[in-house]
Scaffold this motif. Sequence first.
Motif, PDB file in Angstrom:
ATOM      1  N   PRO A  94     -16.929  14.247 -36.838  1.00 50.12           N
ATOM      2  CA  PRO A  94     -16.554  13.496 -38.048  1.00 50.12           C
ATOM      3  C   PRO A  94     -16.354  12.007 -37.807  1.00 50.12           C
ATOM      4  N   HIS A  95     -16.012  11.612 -36.556  1.00 47.67           N
ATOM      5  CA  HIS A  95     -15.750  10.198 -36.272  1.00 47.67           C
ATOM      6  C   HIS A  95     -17.022   9.433 -35.936  1.00 47.67           C
ATOM      7  N   MET A  96     -18.170  10.136 -35.923  1.00 44.29           N
ATOM      8  CA  MET A  96     -19.448   9.491 -35.633  1.00 44.29           C
ATOM      9  C   MET A  96     -20.299   9.435 -36.896  1.00 44.29           C
ATOM     10  N   ARG A 103     -27.745  10.672 -31.820  1.00 43.59           N
ATOM     11  CA  ARG A 103     -27.915  10.002 -30.527  1.00 43.59           C
ATOM     12  C   ARG A 103     -27.187  10.745 -29.404  1.00 43.59           C
ATOM     13  N   PHE A 104     -26.108  11.420 -29.754  1.00 39.83           N
ATOM     14  CA  PHE A 104     -25.233  12.000 -28.726  1.00 39.83           C
ATOM     15  C   PHE A 104     -25.974  12.925 -27.744  1.00 39.83           C
ATOM     16  N   PRO A 105     -26.721  13.978 -28.226  1.00 40.97           N
ATOM     17  CA  PRO A 105     -27.385  14.873 -27.268  1.00 40.97           C
ATOM     18  C   PRO A 105     -28.456  14.180 -26.436  1.00 40.97           C
ATOM     19  N   LEU A 106     -28.955  13.032 -26.916  1.00 44.44           N
ATOM     20  CA  LEU A 106     -29.949  12.281 -26.149  1.00 44.44           C
ATOM     21  C   LEU A 106     -29.272  11.386 -25.119  1.00 44.44           C
ATOM     22  N   ALA A 107     -28.112  10.820 -25.505  1.00 48.80           N
ATOM     23  CA  ALA A 107     -27.373   9.949 -24.588  1.00 48.80           C
ATOM     24  C   ALA A 107     -26.859  10.722 -23.379  1.00 48.80           C
ATOM     25  N   VAL A 108     -26.375  11.961 -23.603  1.00 53.63           N
ATOM     26  CA  VAL A 108     -25.861  12.740 -22.467  1.00 53.63           C
ATOM     27  C   VAL A 108     -26.993  13.149 -21.520  1.00 53.63           C
ATOM     28  N   ARG A 109     -28.237  13.113 -22.015  1.00 53.41           N
ATOM     29  CA  ARG A 109     -29.396  13.377 -21.161  1.00 53.41           C
ATOM     30  C   ARG A 109     -29.929  12.098 -20.520  1.00 53.41           C
ATOM     31  N   ARG A 135     -24.163   6.670 -42.482  1.00 53.32           N
ATOM     32  CA  ARG A 135     -23.080   7.380 -43.165  1.00 53.32           C
ATOM     33  C   ARG A 135     -22.348   8.321 -42.219  1.00 53.32           C
ATOM     34  N   TYR A 136     -21.122   8.682 -42.620  1.00 57.00           N
ATOM     35  CA  TYR A 136     -20.338   9.661 -41.871  1.00 57.00           C
ATOM     36  C   TYR A 136     -20.503  11.041 -42.514  1.00 57.00           C
ATOM     37  N   PRO A 137     -20.325  12.106 -41.748  1.00 59.84           N
ATOM     38  CA  PRO A 137     -20.535  13.458 -42.287  1.00 59.84           C
ATOM     39  C   PRO A 137     -19.791  13.731 -43.579  1.00 59.84           C
ATOM     40  N   GLN A 138     -18.546  13.240 -43.700  1.00 56.41           N
ATOM     41  CA  GLN A 138     -17.750  13.513 -44.896  1.00 56.41           C
ATOM     42  C   GLN A 138     -18.290  12.804 -46.135  1.00 56.41           C
ATOM     43  N   GLN A 139     -19.232  11.883 -45.937  1.00 51.06           N
ATOM     44  CA  GLN A 139     -19.858  11.193 -47.062  1.00 51.06           C
ATOM     45  C   GLN A 139     -21.139  11.895 -47.531  1.00 51.06           C
ATOM     46  N   LEU A 140     -21.441  13.050 -46.927  1.00 53.20           N
ATOM     47  CA  LEU A 140     -22.656  13.803 -47.248  1.00 53.20           C
ATOM     48  C   LEU A 140     -22.302  15.095 -47.970  1.00 53.20           C
TER      49      LEU A 140
END
Length: 365
Positions: A94-96, A103-109, A135-140
Amino acid sequence: MQPIADPIVTFRRVQKTYDGENLIVKDLNLDIARGEFLTLLGPSGSGKTTCLMMLAGFETPTGGEIRLDGQRIDTVPPHKRGIGMVFQNYALFPHMTVGENLRFPLAVRKLPAAEIDAKVKRALEMVQLQDFAGRYPQQLSGGQQQRIALARALVFEPKLVLMDEPLGALDKQLREHMQLEIKHIHQSLGVTFVFVTHDQSEALTMSDRIAVFDKGIIQQIDRPDALYDAPANAFVASFIGENNALDGRIEHDDGDSCGVRLVDGSFLKAANGGVGRSGEAAMLSIRPERVRIVADADGANRLPAQVEELIYLGDHLRIRLRVAGSTTFTVKTPVSRLAQSPGAGQQVHVEIAPEHIRALTPMPA
């Protein structure tokens, strides 16, 4: 079950128990074809989700082995299996922002920044949300969040994507729309999808093959049309689609066909779905849309019936009948097929072609 020449996933004699006594999954042998959309379908507690979680790495098999692309993965941690995962609750951070979530799963790789940007852009285009990266998840909306969850599962281009009841939280109209969206994405990418649901209509709509689970065992695995038209046993017949069940006994066995004497003395010819010898009990499985209402008894495979209830549903009628001891026998017929709709209490006859009746061994009481 027929082995597959080049499966991407294999389960061999896999078992799972939580208390050391009761097996949630029993001696599972399963091949998943490369690029297919396989649905694991069954009621709550049937073992389908446990099977998916063992493949994902969130549960460990009690026995047996699981292989991905020929490599055993039983002891490999989830984050090292290279499998995409979509959950019912989306599991977005929620904070992303949407872009940061992808991007997260690509950055950790540890991929280069330019490659990450390109993959995120392509994944957002795939789910038609390229304007929502900031946008943030809560805005969807719920449907948009589910699309982003799917994009995140696909963004690192996994060989395999697992989905655990991903549409369960959506309303009916949006759920049906997302079924088609996911199916089209699968067809365009050619990635292997394994999808868990308890909703049989969802499974019929989306799948290349369906594995029907009950009591920790795959009861049947086949194409949707084969499961519907030729169920292997009484459980599959009752669980997949709408089904009329009539009880009787085998009067004669002709190999692929048989004759069944019903509880009220009526007689029907049926396709033999693996029933026992003459004199043994049988359950006849009949789909509501395969039944014709006719005026008289003149003809083969006709039974007398009484109309109990009639429901008008626009393009078709749903008629509940009293037939051969059953008060819940249902017929679905296009409005255009009936010259005049029967009324409640009216005496009619039903006709079912033998090839549309499947004689099965009854389920244990």
